[in-house]
Design a protein around this motif. Sequence first.
Motif, PDB file in Angstrom:
ATOM      1  N   ASP A 261      11.941  69.096  29.172  1.00 14.07           N
ATOM      2  CA  ASP A 261      12.321  70.170  29.575  1.00 14.07           C
ATOM      3  C   ASP A 261      10.648  70.711  29.966  1.00 14.07           C
ATOM      4  OD1 ASP A 261      13.914  72.379  30.697  1.00 14.07           O
ATOM      5  OD2 ASP A 261      12.407  73.630  29.531  1.00 14.07           O
ATOM      6  N   SER A 262       9.870  70.601  29.038  1.00 16.27           N
ATOM      7  CA  SER A 262       8.656  71.803  29.862  1.00 16.27           C
ATOM      8  C   SER A 262       7.623  71.303  28.446  1.00 16.27           C
ATOM      9  CB  SER A 262       8.991  72.856  29.962  1.00 16.27           C
ATOM     10  OG  SER A 262       8.465  73.869  28.264  1.00 16.27           O
ATOM     11  N   PHE A 263       6.092  71.922  29.273  1.00 18.14           N
ATOM     12  CA  PHE A 263       4.662  71.232  28.107  1.00 18.14           C
ATOM     13  C   PHE A 263       3.707  72.072  28.564  1.00 18.14           C
ATOM     14  CE2 PHE A 263       1.399  67.935  27.232  1.00 18.14           C
ATOM     15  CZ  PHE A 263       1.596  68.469  26.090  1.00 18.14           C
ATOM     16  N   THR A 264       3.062  73.808  28.151  1.00 18.09           N
ATOM     17  CA  THR A 264       2.977  73.943  27.809  1.00 18.09           C
ATOM     18  C   THR A 264       1.509  74.039  26.711  1.00 18.09           C
ATOM     19  OG1 THR A 264       4.043  76.040  27.145  1.00 18.09           O
ATOM     20  CG2 THR A 264       3.731  75.402  29.551  1.00 18.09           C
ATOM     21  N   ASP A 265       0.862  74.726  26.794  1.00 18.63           N
ATOM     22  CA  ASP A 265      -0.272  75.257  25.315  1.00 18.63           C
ATOM     23  C   ASP A 265       0.149  76.178  24.356  1.00 18.63           C
ATOM     24  OD1 ASP A 265      -2.728  72.936  26.201  1.00 18.63           O
ATOM     25  OD2 ASP A 265      -3.613  74.397  27.434  1.00 18.63           O
ATOM     26  N   GLU A 266       0.900  77.294  25.016  1.00 20.22           N
ATOM     27  CA  GLU A 266       1.558  77.887  24.444  1.00 20.22           C
ATOM     28  C   GLU A 266       2.583  77.608  24.058  1.00 20.22           C
ATOM     29  OE1 GLU A 266       0.562  78.473  27.934  1.00 20.22           O
ATOM     30  OE2 GLU A 266      -1.359  79.371  27.856  1.00 20.22           O
ATOM     31  N   GLY A 267       3.657  77.030  24.570  1.00 14.05           N
ATOM     32  CA  GLY A 267       5.256  76.495  24.289  1.00 14.05           C
ATOM     33  C   GLY A 267       4.914  75.262  23.837  1.00 14.05           C
ATOM     34  N   GLY A 268       4.167  74.195  23.629  1.00 16.54           N
ATOM     35  CA  GLY A 268       4.244  72.990  22.737  1.00 16.54           C
ATOM     36  C   GLY A 268       5.105  72.112  23.452  1.00 16.54           C
ATOM     37  N   LEU A 269       5.187  70.883  24.071  1.00 12.76           N
ATOM     38  CA  LEU A 269       6.175  69.956  24.147  1.00 12.76           C
ATOM     39  C   LEU A 269       7.389  70.119  24.458  1.00 12.76           C
ATOM     40  CD1 LEU A 269       6.696  67.222  26.291  1.00 12.76           C
ATOM     41  CD2 LEU A 269       6.572  65.843  24.359  1.00 12.76           C
ATOM     42  N   LEU A 270       8.574  70.791  25.011  1.00 12.98           N
ATOM     43  CA  LEU A 270       9.831  71.240  24.980  1.00 12.98           C
ATOM     44  C   LEU A 270      10.613  69.802  25.081  1.00 12.98           C
ATOM     45  CD1 LEU A 270      12.131  72.908  23.747  1.00 12.98           C
ATOM     46  CD2 LEU A 270      12.346  74.034  25.821  1.00 12.98           C
ATOM     47  N   LEU A 271      11.647  69.533  24.253  1.00 13.86           N
ATOM     48  CA  LEU A 271      12.480  68.303  24.394  1.00 13.86           C
ATOM     49  C   LEU A 271      14.160  69.373  24.240  1.00 13.86           C
ATOM     50  CD1 LEU A 271      11.540  65.402  22.429  1.00 13.86           C
ATOM     51  CD2 LEU A 271      10.686  66.071  24.781  1.00 13.86           C
ATOM     52  N   VAL A 272      15.439  68.684  25.493  1.00 10.35           N
ATOM     53  CA  VAL A 272      16.144  69.279  25.253  1.00 10.35           C
ATOM     54  C   VAL A 272      17.842  67.817  25.262  1.00 10.35           C
ATOM     55  CG1 VAL A 272      15.227  71.416  25.942  1.00 10.35           C
ATOM     56  CG2 VAL A 272      15.948  69.571  27.305  1.00 10.35           C
TER      57      VAL A 272
END
Length: 583
Positions: A261-272
């Motif tokens: 779903d997304s990948f950022t330094d602050e939020g990590g790698l989000l798998l949905v």
Amino acid sequence: MTDARTRLESPRRRNRNTAARAVGVVSMATVASVLAGCGVTDTLDEFTLGYAVDVPVTTYNANTIDGAYSAAPSVFGRVLTGLSYIGPDGSPIMDRDFGTISPVPGEADSYEINLNESAVFSDGNAVTCDDLVFAWAAGSGRFTAPDPDSGEPRQLFDTATDWGYADIDRIDCEPGTKRAQLQFREGRSFTDWESLFSATTVMPSHVAGREANVPDVVAAVNEGDIDALSRLADFWNTGWTLTPGDLDLDLFPSSGPYKIDSFTDEGGLLLVKNDSWWGDPPRTPRIVVWPGMDTRDIVARGEAQVIDVGAGSVAGLDLAGYTEHQVESLNTEQLVFNNTGVFDDVEARRAFTACVPRLRVADDVVSDYFADDSPRRGVASSRTTQPGSSGYSFIAGPAQENYLQPDIEAASRFTESADMRVRIGYLGSDKRREETVSFIARACKDAGIVVQNVSSRDFDPRRALANDDVDIVLGGIGGVQGPGGLASEGTNLVTLHSRNGLNIGAFSNGRIDGLVAELAVISNADARLERFAEAEAILWNEVPTVPLFVQPRLTAHSGAVVGVVPNNSRAGAGWNMDKWVRD
């Protein structure tokens, strides 16, 4: 039959000085912080679990050399599925959700593959035999083009290994269909055929074809169209690079229960949750992966409920409220020499090895992470076969008595023909590896050798050796820094084949290449033992690497989470993440 990914094994025997922690409960405040950290604005009806693994994830394509050194194999096993997945003992388990592979009766060296009729990528494109042909082409090692600088043939695809795929003669595939027939070269039926096209190996060929402007990938492969294949390879090598920030999600369709779903330094790698997944839905709809980040800080913030790190590697890690599993991995910690630098001379490698206190390192650095009665506790004297395995003593041979204690007289010969300074690198910070280098430095100092620790937080084993930034890489098989290893011992030896992508030390020996080729197709147990023993004798004479000990890993999970099953292979704890759930 119960799905192997849902079975909970009894925890492995823990460190004799470490008891399982009390079960804790993740508070709603912690859950909220995880969701906020991921930039998720939904309410708590969609629960999120955090997963921390100790190496970065740099690419979606675990099959490239960069991918093999990243966390991709342990993160994307339930994102990019295949004909099998790696079970908790490091062996392949067939995955009928994706398809089946079986020998064709009466036809030697031939196998039939049938893909699940419901199999579809998350972007709506069907999973077809085109994807299998593309995976084989990338892994086969057969497609080359002249190097623009030297004019010598070079591999188009930057593949980590051609193990098994090099033995495939062709794949008969009607483009866009669900059936294929795999034909090995005559007499070259690959013994580990059940591991072919496993999870993370089958990439979306339609994306590569679209981005490389190759409308018919199967035709390009069958016709050996080097121009088209070069464009496909360029994308396969780098087109799936993952960099925190804005991602073009059209490049990353999923064939598993989860999708990116997304990948950022602050939020990590989000798998949905992947709504196009045709199998059992994941039990937790969101997994936030924290790859190669500060595990101690992430745990302290309550943002990781599942942890997979090297045992003893994270100083000050507080796991109160977590259940811990000490894991005896299938990876062997070792020193990987740069065979093109100061250690291009075998005498230099032998002399330096003579000052490495292998027994002391195994006893003092890692013994506490194994049960007292574990056969894998102690020094490891084989690069291919672990202590306690069938035939280990025969394969390891005299090495079980050699190079155990420092031989300062033999080691002093190193300085007669080489620089007194030796740089050892690894991915930092890592308390256990720091201790290992410290023991080596103290022992080698007596021989006049200065050992320097050149670890860094952005350490890349492949580039560090290629750029002559280090003389030795400290890591697992092939220098891998995180989860590694498989039950198939041939995959250990193949990393020292002259053509293998994980042979980062540039070791080359014609007989080792021959033994790798033989072991790929030999199933007789006695014949295999003989060849592994011959290989080990050559490797102890040439010492391209120095085995130290079986690599201990730590899998931990919050007491509020069930379904986490340790995996002692490169698949890591993430192998069954779709079965994790809050209790």
